[in-house]
Design a protein around this motif. Structure first.
Motif, PDB file in Angstrom:
ATOM      1  N   PRO B 876       0.842  -1.208   0.012  1.00 53.63           N
ATOM      2  CA  PRO B 876       0.150  -0.089   0.068  1.00 53.63           C
ATOM      3  C   PRO B 876       0.994   1.294  -0.027  1.00 53.63           C
ATOM      4  O   PRO B 876       1.841   1.263   0.658  1.00 53.63           O
ATOM      5  N   PRO B 877       0.596   2.223  -0.647  1.00 52.57           N
ATOM      6  CA  PRO B 877       1.357   3.632  -0.812  1.00 52.57           C
ATOM      7  C   PRO B 877       1.646   4.285   0.586  1.00 52.57           C
ATOM      8  O   PRO B 877       0.527   4.170   1.279  1.00 52.57           O
ATOM      9  N   LYS B 878       2.939   4.662   0.461  1.00 53.49           N
ATOM     10  CA  LYS B 878       3.206   5.172   1.869  1.00 53.49           C
ATOM     11  C   LYS B 878       2.955   6.960   1.772  1.00 53.49           C
ATOM     12  O   LYS B 878       3.055   7.482   2.776  1.00 53.49           O
ATOM     13  N   GLY B 879       2.522   6.988   0.683  1.00 57.97           N
ATOM     14  CA  GLY B 879       2.237   8.335   0.450  1.00 57.97           C
ATOM     15  C   GLY B 879       3.618   9.370   0.054  1.00 57.97           C
ATOM     16  O   GLY B 879       3.646  10.525   0.019  1.00 57.97           O
ATOM     17  N   ASP B 880       4.595   8.572  -0.078  1.00 59.62           N
ATOM     18  CA  ASP B 880       5.898   9.239  -0.422  1.00 59.62           C
ATOM     19  C   ASP B 880       5.967   9.271  -2.059  1.00 59.62           C
ATOM     20  O   ASP B 880       7.093   9.680  -2.532  1.00 59.62           O
ATOM     21  N   GLY B 881       4.829   8.868  -2.879  1.00 58.92           N
ATOM     22  CA  GLY B 881       5.103   8.783  -4.288  1.00 58.92           C
ATOM     23  C   GLY B 881       5.772   7.834  -4.881  1.00 58.92           C
ATOM     24  O   GLY B 881       5.883   7.737  -6.124  1.00 58.92           O
ATOM     25  N   LEU B 882       6.296   6.874  -3.920  1.00 58.98           N
ATOM     26  CA  LEU B 882       7.170   5.654  -4.343  1.00 58.98           C
ATOM     27  C   LEU B 882       6.407   4.288  -4.738  1.00 58.98           C
ATOM     28  O   LEU B 882       5.456   4.328  -4.034  1.00 58.98           O
ATOM     29  N   ARG B 883       6.898   3.611  -5.339  1.00 59.81           N
ATOM     30  CA  ARG B 883       6.321   2.224  -5.510  1.00 59.81           C
ATOM     31  C   ARG B 883       6.993   1.384  -4.674  1.00 59.81           C
ATOM     32  O   ARG B 883       8.266   1.089  -5.019  1.00 59.81           O
ATOM     33  N   TRP B 884       6.572   0.811  -3.538  1.00 59.62           N
ATOM     34  CA  TRP B 884       7.268  -0.262  -2.746  1.00 59.62           C
ATOM     35  C   TRP B 884       6.847  -1.655  -2.941  1.00 59.62           C
ATOM     36  O   TRP B 884       5.628  -2.037  -2.993  1.00 59.62           O
ATOM     37  N   SER B 885       7.760  -2.339  -3.699  1.00 58.26           N
ATOM     38  CA  SER B 885       7.483  -3.629  -4.064  1.00 58.26           C
ATOM     39  C   SER B 885       7.032  -4.770  -2.914  1.00 58.26           C
ATOM     40  O   SER B 885       7.783  -4.324  -1.785  1.00 58.26           O
ATOM     41  N   ASN B 886       6.147  -5.444  -2.990  1.00 56.62           N
ATOM     42  CA  ASN B 886       5.634  -6.427  -1.938  1.00 56.62           C
ATOM     43  C   ASN B 886       6.750  -7.588  -1.900  1.00 56.62           C
ATOM     44  O   ASN B 886       6.272  -8.555  -2.419  1.00 56.62           O
ATOM     45  N   SER B 887       7.966  -7.291  -1.563  1.00 59.18           N
ATOM     46  CA  SER B 887       8.998  -8.408  -1.698  1.00 59.18           C
ATOM     47  C   SER B 887       9.864  -8.323  -0.682  1.00 59.18           C
ATOM     48  O   SER B 887      10.053  -7.096   0.260  1.00 59.18           O
ATOM     49  N   ASP B 888      10.758  -9.259  -0.451  1.00 58.59           N
ATOM     50  CA  ASP B 888      11.839  -9.119   0.583  1.00 58.59           C
ATOM     51  C   ASP B 888      12.724  -7.848   0.164  1.00 58.59           C
ATOM     52  O   ASP B 888      13.139  -7.901  -0.918  1.00 58.59           O
ATOM     53  N   PRO B 889      13.133  -7.131   1.124  1.00 62.40           N
ATOM     54  CA  PRO B 889      13.787  -5.995   0.787  1.00 62.40           C
ATOM     55  C   PRO B 889      15.198  -6.202   0.195  1.00 62.40           C
ATOM     56  O   PRO B 889      16.015  -5.613  -0.243  1.00 62.40           O
ATOM     57  N   ILE B 890      15.737  -7.488   0.630  1.00 64.57           N
ATOM     58  CA  ILE B 890      16.911  -7.738   0.149  1.00 64.57           C
ATOM     59  C   ILE B 890      17.494  -8.483  -1.048  1.00 64.57           C
ATOM     60  O   ILE B 890      17.762  -8.170  -1.874  1.00 64.57           O
ATOM     61  N   THR B 891      16.261  -9.616  -1.155  1.00 64.53           N
ATOM     62  CA  THR B 891      16.218 -10.405  -2.501  1.00 64.53           C
ATOM     63  C   THR B 891      15.468 -10.248  -3.345  1.00 64.53           C
ATOM     64  O   THR B 891      15.329 -10.527  -4.606  1.00 64.53           O
ATOM     65  N   GLY B 892      14.218  -9.359  -3.087  1.00 64.40           N
ATOM     66  CA  GLY B 892      13.079  -9.276  -3.959  1.00 64.40           C
ATOM     67  C   GLY B 892      12.128 -10.357  -4.072  1.00 64.40           C
ATOM     68  O   GLY B 892      11.144 -10.318  -4.855  1.00 64.40           O
ATOM     69  N   GLN B 893      12.281 -11.325  -3.100  1.00 63.78           N
ATOM     70  CA  GLN B 893      11.318 -12.313  -3.154  1.00 63.78           C
ATOM     71  C   GLN B 893      10.071 -11.875  -2.733  1.00 63.78           C
ATOM     72  O   GLN B 893       9.820 -10.985  -1.890  1.00 63.78           O
ATOM     73  N   ALA B 894       9.033 -12.412  -3.802  1.00 59.61           N
ATOM     74  CA  ALA B 894       7.645 -12.257  -3.743  1.00 59.61           C
ATOM     75  C   ALA B 894       7.265 -12.408  -2.361  1.00 59.61           C
ATOM     76  O   ALA B 894       7.409 -13.708  -1.911  1.00 59.61           O
ATOM     77  N   ALA B 895       6.549 -11.717  -1.560  1.00 64.01           N
ATOM     78  CA  ALA B 895       5.983 -11.697  -0.070  1.00 64.01           C
ATOM     79  C   ALA B 895       4.721 -12.504  -0.240  1.00 64.01           C
ATOM     80  O   ALA B 895       3.759 -11.824   0.389  1.00 64.01           O
ATOM     81  N   TRP B 896       4.343 -13.325  -0.963  1.00 63.10           N
ATOM     82  CA  TRP B 896       3.131 -14.283  -1.080  1.00 63.10           C
ATOM     83  C   TRP B 896       2.445 -14.383   0.419  1.00 63.10           C
ATOM     84  O   TRP B 896       1.282 -13.780   0.469  1.00 63.10           O
TER      85      TRP B 896
END
Ligand SMILES: Nc1nc2c(c(=O)[nH]1)N[C@H]1C(S)=C(S)[C@@H](COP(=O)(O)OP(=O)(O)OC[C@H]3O[C@@H](n4cnc5c(=O)[nH]c(N)nc54)[C@H](O)[C@@H]3O)O[C@H]1N2
Ligand SMILES: Nc1nc2c(c(=O)[nH]1)N[C@H]1C(S)=C(S)[C@@H](COP(=O)(O)OP(=O)(O)OC[C@H]3O[C@@H](n4cnc5c(=O)[nH]c(N)nc54)[C@H](O)[C@@H]3O)O[C@H]1N2
Ligand code: SF4
Ligand code: SF4
Ligand code: SF4
Ligand code: SF4
Ligand code: SF4
Ligand SMILES: [Mo]
Lengths: 290, 936, 256
Positions: B876-896
């Protein structure tokens, strides 16, 4: 159990047919000639129609003759044999009455006994099944026989006897229902015994083997609401006994008699629908739904 | 009784012929015997000689016969004629299909290769497809690992040079306590079942850590119904208990891990010598020594002072960190949903079995320091884990924590513990780093995917913008070793970081069950710009079946089924090895296609030669390989090393290294479709440090030189990223990511709350929602299979007793389930053996009307549903105008599995919601009945 | 004749281990595959690609939950096929003699040529082990893979039922219960193999091994094992490690 129309028609009409044949066989002073013809036509029509209808649910009706071979162990086979014997004997008996104006009492008695035997074997097909506790009682045979004899009496126009028998059958039916309602519980089979896990706690079916139903579920699991069943029982008794009794007690007219018979038949069919629909098979345990 | 029993033929002929190949009803890749009658497939059973399945076969494998006759098989190349998503196609010739594709691709290759995004899904030819993409020159290539289980792979490789998944397995023959975290099925489907069967037969204990008690967890002797997303905390509590009680394998830690390495307090990096070797203090001499010297006894408790700086060991740091009361069982119990007492009991049992039931195998071996050991010490505790821990946004660190737990118990690569399968173990250093600098008309310098060692390996432009369309290896997800396929469509649609021209996908049902936010993805795939042109201009897709994704492509290249083509399950890629042997396998056309379809790899080879990709051409400009079979046999990755390791050399008598053998394919077929090369006895355990193993691996071509290494309890690459976030170095993360990198990329495993929890109101969405793989279904493929779809034709949402009663649910009820992102309305059922705050359903059973040659009223479309509609690829948007992927911040693993929902009882709708309009089926619907028998 | 043999030379059947079955359905499908291609008519499927697909299967796997008061629930996967009862009611009810129990090994079979598809045997079977094939109109049931177990065209190791051969977890065992030394007899004796619905007197040959006791650590009354700390804070632990290490003789393995 799935209340298949073919078995309901079968048990209803063959029961009535053989019941009527029994009365015709025992009759000390039977009608002869054309009059006899009509009686026997009805009796044979019901008995044979019922039997034929029963072959509709066979996967291979063309092999039906094979069913006569296992009379030593199988009630279904015995029923076939008995039915054919009854029809054959009663056929001779009827032929003698219709075409030769001759009454052969011994033949009639044998035929009558065979006819009742057929009803009995039919009942045993169900009564023998330990898998269906509601049916698995001698009362089932009593029920089938009383229905057959009562219906036969009614069809053969024995008003007084029919009135008495209607009351008796009502009593048998009520008794059978009462016994049946606790039969499954009394049988001791539960999902616990079915899985052998019962001593570890409450066993519950969490998922069926397949997400779609199968032959077993279609054939053996028919869930009918208690309220619904009670209503149908009352309707069944009303049609089978109460209405005919009233009609018979009224001054006799052919219309009333016919109505009494039709009402009775409808009542029997309803009772038979319930006979199947209310019957719970142990297979249902495995599906957690009886 | 004198009943004459019928005489029956108890020896009927079973088949005319058996053809042995490799199953591909899932990625486990078992060996199969395909029984043929009249040239048709009559029956499929497991191949007893095969290293993977040893004769057994799962439900899917046995149902293969219904897959190769499925009415959903595509028949001919297709060109889209209706709008995207309509499913309106016309059949075209292969020539037309190929020249269309060649036209599009040639232009891109020569002008802007990065405008091609080539992503593959359930593929098992990644070494080949990546070779293709490398030669094409696009930086935009990956397989599905990023949304699948990169946390597992990367967590393992960064920590110990290999992971669970298909990298290793428990020592089923010796283990006495097996602990399984978050696994419903895994890729090693049959081996895990065989293993569990084995240890159960011995009466050994299984602990299942899983919010849901089904499948493997149903047979677990002890069930830990953990709250999703908290395994890291639970594991670190076990570590806390074990450390506190000194129940750790000190020798193992000292000899084989970087626990005795010394940390420079100024940089957080390890003290190394001029050859870059990690230094330790030798207990015997008290001197600073490179870790790998003969007779060195690294001191775990040492400290070292130099120039006013005090260096202490990794061990000391670990102790400091994990003895902290925040990791005490009492402190984590509530959050994990596990009583403190139970955590302590588990710790005690792990210690008891590891140390009191330790045993010796009478097998001499020599370690990399040159020391010979008379025996091998067994510690019969083993562990295995998969997506239950990896598919969370804290999954990478959780995977690392789990490895730390195994390592302090000394149970990795020892008898009774967890064992690697060749080509693993393979230290980080032996893995490539990522490459992503695309140039027109040229190949990439190296492979796309790899394991960054530090900020220097990020694939970003000088201004920090990601080089890749999926933004893998950018500051957003620095160690996204498998790429981030789940972000490709979303980023391509957003034209962020740039616009692409052609999306080329293979074997991935991206418009449906393999995407998060499926509805959104369908919209993105069919979105148009103001000029009416599609925002993603061209989509090429290869599928073998009429899947949901087909409807969204412009050009369909129909593939063969697995029994109709050549394939190669290679040591260069994801082989079929077992801990005791290196093994690879092939598929070969045991039947010929009865349709106008072609093996996709062969199609890629033809495309490459027609586009003129260098690696695919001879000097004289003619194609190197005519098809995939030719490539499998004749391609050499390095001299003497090719896709298949068996029967190499002119006479077919060399293994691993050897010249091309033109008859290699036949030799494989002869041998049952596979080749195994056994690990010698003295090399069976301690592989990372075992001289015999290292030499064996070099011989086989797995390594070029022996490379013994230490397990990385402390991860320096992570520290390097963290250090960058602290402001060191010239590659600096953007401000908005600085804090996240600093906190999450701790070089020692930590636990942090799943990211979604921090961004939604967990009071509003208190319930965890998960999916599990049904053992009898492979993702979306099973539904077209007449037999399998009877097992799972629709999927209920299972609710625990607490929620069931709270909401007054009864059998047959439906519920509206909402997340911060969307809503679905679905049938519910009750399951008591379930974490009380968790609901779950089977994965990928729900189908779109019109797909898979199913009738529109199929239960899959009416009662089946996807949880994917509730999961978004962006937080969900943080209001910072950025797109935050729903993923592990380290590896990008999708956080199903970070998903949080709320539930409400509703009246049953006519069908599960959301429902979508049917798509036109490019194939005919199936028959109304089936009585399949090919023999007389 | 549908009378049962008074005794059979062998009593072939299956042992199914409920402690090990993971509910994977492998046995279900391999059974379907083998029996579609072999013994008798193929096992048909109705509406295979439509609404409510329904086919004939000879082996199905149920899932149950068992929960004792105050304990966590357990999941039990429960495969079920014909139990080849010694006192098989399905045989004696059959009017045609199509159903019979083999005198030599006790396998209960349907001779499809004689079967009229009346369904009565399925009514008589308490376990739901018989299914009437909707396409062929004959009764289908587990044959104990009679066309595999003696099949000379199969290698000796493969002369075992398809479901047993395929079971990945090894939860299914095939053998002769008449032989007290057989694997199945031993497993039954050791693990308390049980009958399903013993109250019906069908005397099933197949036996089920009950799940072993589970979740012992949830029982707080049992004094759980518990680790004694050697140190509560970092310094102490490091000191302890130092002591341990210095005690280590050169090349021996420590016991901690
Ligand atoms: N909610 C939820 N969603 C998930 C997951 C989850 O756990 N929960 N798991 C995720 C994970 S880990 C994964 S890996 C993905 C998997 O998702 P996908 O990779 O999309 O897997 P499939 O649905 O099997 O789709 C693969 C496609 O390959 C096609 N195919 C099958 N055989 C062949 C063939 O021989 N040749 C070709 N060319 N095509 C073929 C199929 O028809 C299908 O369209 O799903 C992800 N989606
Ligand atoms: N039959 C079959 N086999 C397959 C596949 C298939 O579709 N079908 N797909 C293949 C693919 S692509 C993959 S990636 C693998 C994946 O194999 P698995 O990792 O087994 O995948 P899932 O089915 O997603 O199982 C995840 C498990 O984790 C549990 N879980 C979820 N969250 C948590 C948590 O926070 N903690 C713990 N401890 N457990 C948790 C879930 O309840 C579930 O049991 O399977 C492969 N094998
Ligand atoms: S696990 Fe099953 S589907 Fe997967 S390869 Fe093995 S047999 Fe085939
Ligand atoms: S194959 Fe084995 S483990 Fe799988 S369901 Fe059947 S009996 Fe159970
Ligand atoms: S399980 Fe059913 S079908 Fe099998 S022998 Fe027993 S009663 Fe007959
Ligand atoms: S269905 Fe066939 S086997 Fe069963 S009782 Fe009827 S005739 Fe016998
Ligand atoms: S023994 Fe044969 S017929 Fe019986 S369930 Fe097993 S595979 Fe099916
Ligand atoms: Mo996956």
């Amino acid at each position: 159990m799935h209340p298949a129309p073919s078995v309901i028609i079968f048990t209803t009409f063959s029961g009535l047919g053989f019941g009527l044949l029994a009365w015709l066989g025992f009759d000390a002073s039977p009608a002869k000639g054309w009059a006899a013809f009509w009686w026997f036509l009805i009796a044979f029509g019901f008995a044979c129609g019922g039997l034929i209808s029963s072959t509709f649910h066979l996967g291979h009706p063309e092999r039906a003759l094979k069913a006569f071979t296992q009379w030593r162990t199988s009630w279904l086979s015995r029923e076939g044999v008995c039915a054919v014997a009854a029809l054959f004997v009663m056929g001779l008996y009827a032929a003698a009455l219709i075409f030769f104006d001759t009454h052969i009492p011994h033949l009639g008695w044998i035929g009558a006994l065979l006819s009742l035997g057929t009803v009995f074997t039919t009942s045993m097909i169900y009564a023998q099944l330990e898998t269906i506790p509601r049916w698995n009682t001698p009362l089932t045979s009593l029920l089938y026989l009383s229905y057959a004899i009562t219906g036969g009496a009614l069809l053969s126009g024995r008003v007084t006897i029919a009135l008495i028998l209607l009351l008796i059958t009502t009593a048998v039916q009520l008794l059978w229902w009462k016994q049946g309602d606790s039969a499954f519980a009394d049988s001791g089979s539960t999902l616990g015994t079915a899985t052998g896990l019962g001593d570890r706690g409450e066993v519950r079916s969490m998922a069926h083997p397949h997400t779609s139903p199968n032959y077993l579920m279609r054939e053996f699991i028919h869930v009918i609401g208690r309220k619904h069943a009670q209503k149908l029982r009352i309707i069944s008794l009303g049609l089978m006994a109460v209405l005919p009794v009233i009609l018979l007690l009224l001054p006799f007219t052919h219309v009333f008699a016919l109505l009494a018979v039709l009402s009775h038949i409808a009542g029997v069919a309803t009772s038979r629908w319930l006979f199947f629909a209310e019957a719970e098979h142990t297979v249902g345990l495995y599906y957690g739904m009886r | 009784m004198n009943f004459k029993q019928p005489k029956i033929n108890t020896s009927p002929p079973v088949s005319d012929e058996i053809r042995k190949t490799t199953c591909y009803m899932c990625a486990c890749r078992c060996g199969i015997n395909v029984h043929m009658k009249d040239g048709k497939v009559a029956y499929i059973e497991g191949n007893r000689d095969h290293p993977v399945n040893q004769g057994v076969l799962c439900a899917k494998g046995s149902a293969g016969i219904m897959q190769v006759n499925a009415p959903s098989r595509l028949k001919k190349p297709l060109k889209r004629v209706g709008p995207r998503g309509s499913g309106e196609f016309v059949e075209i010739s292969w020539e037309e299909a190929m020249s269309t594709a060649v036209g599009w691709l040639t232009e891109l290759h020569e002008t802007a290769p990065h405008k091609l995004a080539f992503f593959t899904g359930r593929d098992q030819s990644q070494s080949f497809t990546s070779f293709w993409a490398q030669n094409f020159g696009t930086p935009n290539y990956a397989a599905h690992g990023g949304f699948c289980s990169v946390n597992m792979a990367a967590g393992g490789i960064y920590t110990m040079g290999g992971a669970f998944w298909e990298f290793g397995q428990p020592d089923w023959d010796h283990t006495k306590l097996f602990m399984l975290f978050g696994v419903a099925e895994d890729h090693d489907s049959n081996p895990i079942k065989m293993g569990i069967g084995k240890i159960k037969a011995r009466g050994a204990k299984v602990i299942g850590v899983n919010p849901v008690r089904s499948g493997y967890n149903a047979v677990a002797d002890e069930w830990v119904g953990i709250t999703p997303g908290t395994d890291g905390l639970f594991i670190l509590a076990l570590v806390h208990e074990l450390l506190k009680a000194g129940k750790i394998d000190l020798t193992y830690l000292a000899q084989y891990t970087n626990a005795p390495a010394l940390i420079d307090p100024n940089t957080g990096l390890l003290l190394r010598d001029d050859d870059d070797k990690v230094l330790v203090i030798d207990s015997t001499t008290g001197k600073l020594t490179p870790f790998d010297q003969k007779d060195v006894r690294p001191n775990l408790a040492a400290s070292f002072r130099k120039a006013g700086t005090s260096y202490t060991t990794v061990m000391a740091h670990m102790i400091e960190k994990y003895l902290d009361p925040q990791y005490a069982p009492e402190a984590v119990a509530e959050r994990c949903g596990i009583p403190a007492q139970k955590i302590k009991t588990i710790a005690a049992e792990l210690a008891r079995v590891a140390f009191e039931e330790a045993f010796e195998l009478d097998q001499e071996w020599t370690d990399f320091r040159g020391e010979t050991h008379k025996t091998m010490t067994g510690r019969p505790v083993s562990m295995h884990a998969m997506r239950g821990i990896s598919a969370h946004s804290n999954g990478f660190q959780t995977c690392r924590a789990l490895h730390i737990l195994q390592i302090i118990l000394g149970t990795v690569e020892v008898p009774g513990g967890f064992r690697f399968k060749p080509p693993y173990p393979k230290p980080l250093e032996a893995h490539p780093t990522p490459h992503g600098h695309g140039r027109p008309g040229r190949a990439l310098d190296g492979p796309h995917l790899g394991f960054p060692r530090g900020p220097e390996d990020l694939q970003i432009e000088d201004d920090g913008t990601p080089k890749r369309i999926d933004k893998a290896f950018s500051w957003e997800h620095p160690m996204s070793a498998h790429g981030m396929m789940h972000m490709v469509i979303s980023n391509a649609y957003a034209q962020d970081p740039y616009k692409i021209d052609t999306l080329f996908m293979y074997m991935a049902n991206m418009s449906w069950n393999s995407s998060m936010n499926s509805k959104g993805v369908m919209e993105m795939l069919s979105a148009r710009d103001d000029d009416g042109k599609y925002r993603i201009p061209r989509i090429i897709y290869s599928d073998a079946y009429s899947s949901e994704m087909v409807a969204y492509a412009d050009l369909i290249l129909p593939d063969t089924t697995y029994l109709e083509r050549h394939d190669c399950i290679s040591l260069l890629d994801r082989p079929i090895c077992e801990a005791d042997g290196a093994a690879d396998a092939i598929r070969w056309p045991v039947i010929e296609p009865d349709r106008d379809v072609r093996g996709f790899q062969s199609v890629l080879i033809e495309l490459a030669s027609r586009v003129g990709l260098k690696g695919f051409m001879k000097e004289d400009g003619t194609p190197k390989w005519k098809d995939y079979a030719d490539y499998i046999v004749n391609h050499e990755r390095k001299p003497g090393i090719g896709p298949l390791s068996g029967f190499r050399g002119e006479n077919g008598d060399q293994t691993g290294r050897g010249d091309v053998n033109p008859n290699q394919m036949d030799a494989y077929i002869e041998n049952g479709g596979f080749h195994v090369h056994h690990v010698p006895d003295e090399a069976r355990y301690y592989k990372p440090w075992n001289k015999a193993y290292q030499e064996w691996a070099v011989d086989l071509g797995l390594y070029d030189a022996p490379q013994p290494y230490l397990f990385q309890l402390y991860s320096e690459p992570m520290r390097k990223f963290q250090r960058a976030a602290e402001g060191h170095g010239d590659r600096q993360p953007p401000e908005h990511l600085r804090e996240r990198i600093r906190t999450t990329m701790d070089p020692l495993p930590i636990w942090y709350e799943p990211l979604e929890d921090g961004q939604i109101d967990t009071n509003e969405y208190p319930i965890h929602a998960l999916t599990q793989r049904p053992m009898a279904m492979y993702h979306s493929w099973g539904s077209q299979n007449a037999w399998l779809r009877q097992l799972h034709g629709h999927n209920p949402l299972y609710l625990p007793t607490k929620l069931w009663q709270e909401h007054g649910f009864e059998n047959g009820d439906w519920a509206k389930v909402s997340s911060a992102h969307g809503t679905i309305t679905v049938p519910v059922e009750h399951q008591a053996a379930l974490n009380e705050n968790t609901v779950w359903t089977w994965n990928a059973i729900g189908k779109r009307k019109g797909a898979w040659a199913l009738e529109d009223n199929a239960p899959e479309t009416k009662k089946g549903f996807l949880l994917n509609h509730l999961i978004h690829e962006l937080l969900p948007p943080k209001g910072d105008g950025l797109r935050w992927s729903n993923s592990d911040p380290i590896t990008g693993q999708a956080a199903w599995f970070d998903l949080r929902v709320k539930i409400e009882k509703v009246d049953a709708p006519a069908e599960a919601q959301p429902a979508f309009p049917p798509i036109d089926s490019p194939v005919e619907k199936g028959p109304s009945k089936l009585a399949w028998k090919v023999g007389k | 004749m549908t009378s049962l043999p008074t005794s059979t030379e062998k009593k072939l059947g299956l042992v199914i281990d409920l402690d090990t079955c993971v509910g994977c359905h492998a046995c279900v499908i391999s059974c379907k595959g083998w029996n579609t291609e072999n013994y008798g008519a193929p096992l048909s499927d109705q509406r295979p690609y439509g609404e409510e697909p329904m086919g004939t299967f000879l082996n199905r796997v149920h899932s149950y939950e068992v929960q004792a008061e105050g304990q966590s629930a357990q999941t039990v996967h429960f495969p079920k096929s014909c139990l080849h009862c010694e006192n098989a009611p399905c045989v004696t009810v059959c009017p045609t003699g199509a159903s019979y129990k083999r005198a030599e090994d006790g396998i209960v079979l349907v001779n499809e040529q004689d079967c009229i598809g009346c369904g009565l045997c399925a009514w008589a079977c308490p376990y739901g082990a018989r299914e009437l094939d909707q396409e062929e109109g004959v009764m289908k049931k587990c044959t104990l893979c009679v066309d595999r177990i003696y099949n000379e065209n199969l290698p000796e190791v493969d002369r075992t039922p398809a479901c047993v051969r395929t079971c990945p977890a090894g939860a299914r065992h095939f053998g002769d219960f008449a032989d007290p030394d057989s694997n199945v007899s031993k497993l039954t004796a050791e693990r308390g193999g049980m009958d399903l619905m013993p109250e019906l007197g069908t005397a099933p040959v197949n036996k089920y091994l009950p799940p072993r006791p589970k979740d012992s650590w949830d029982d707080e009354s049992i004094l759980a094992p518990f680790l004694e700390p050697v140190a509560d804070e970092a310094k102490g632990l490091l000191g302890w490690i130092d002591k341990q290490l210095s005690r280590l003789p050169g090349d021996s393995k420590e016991e901690v």
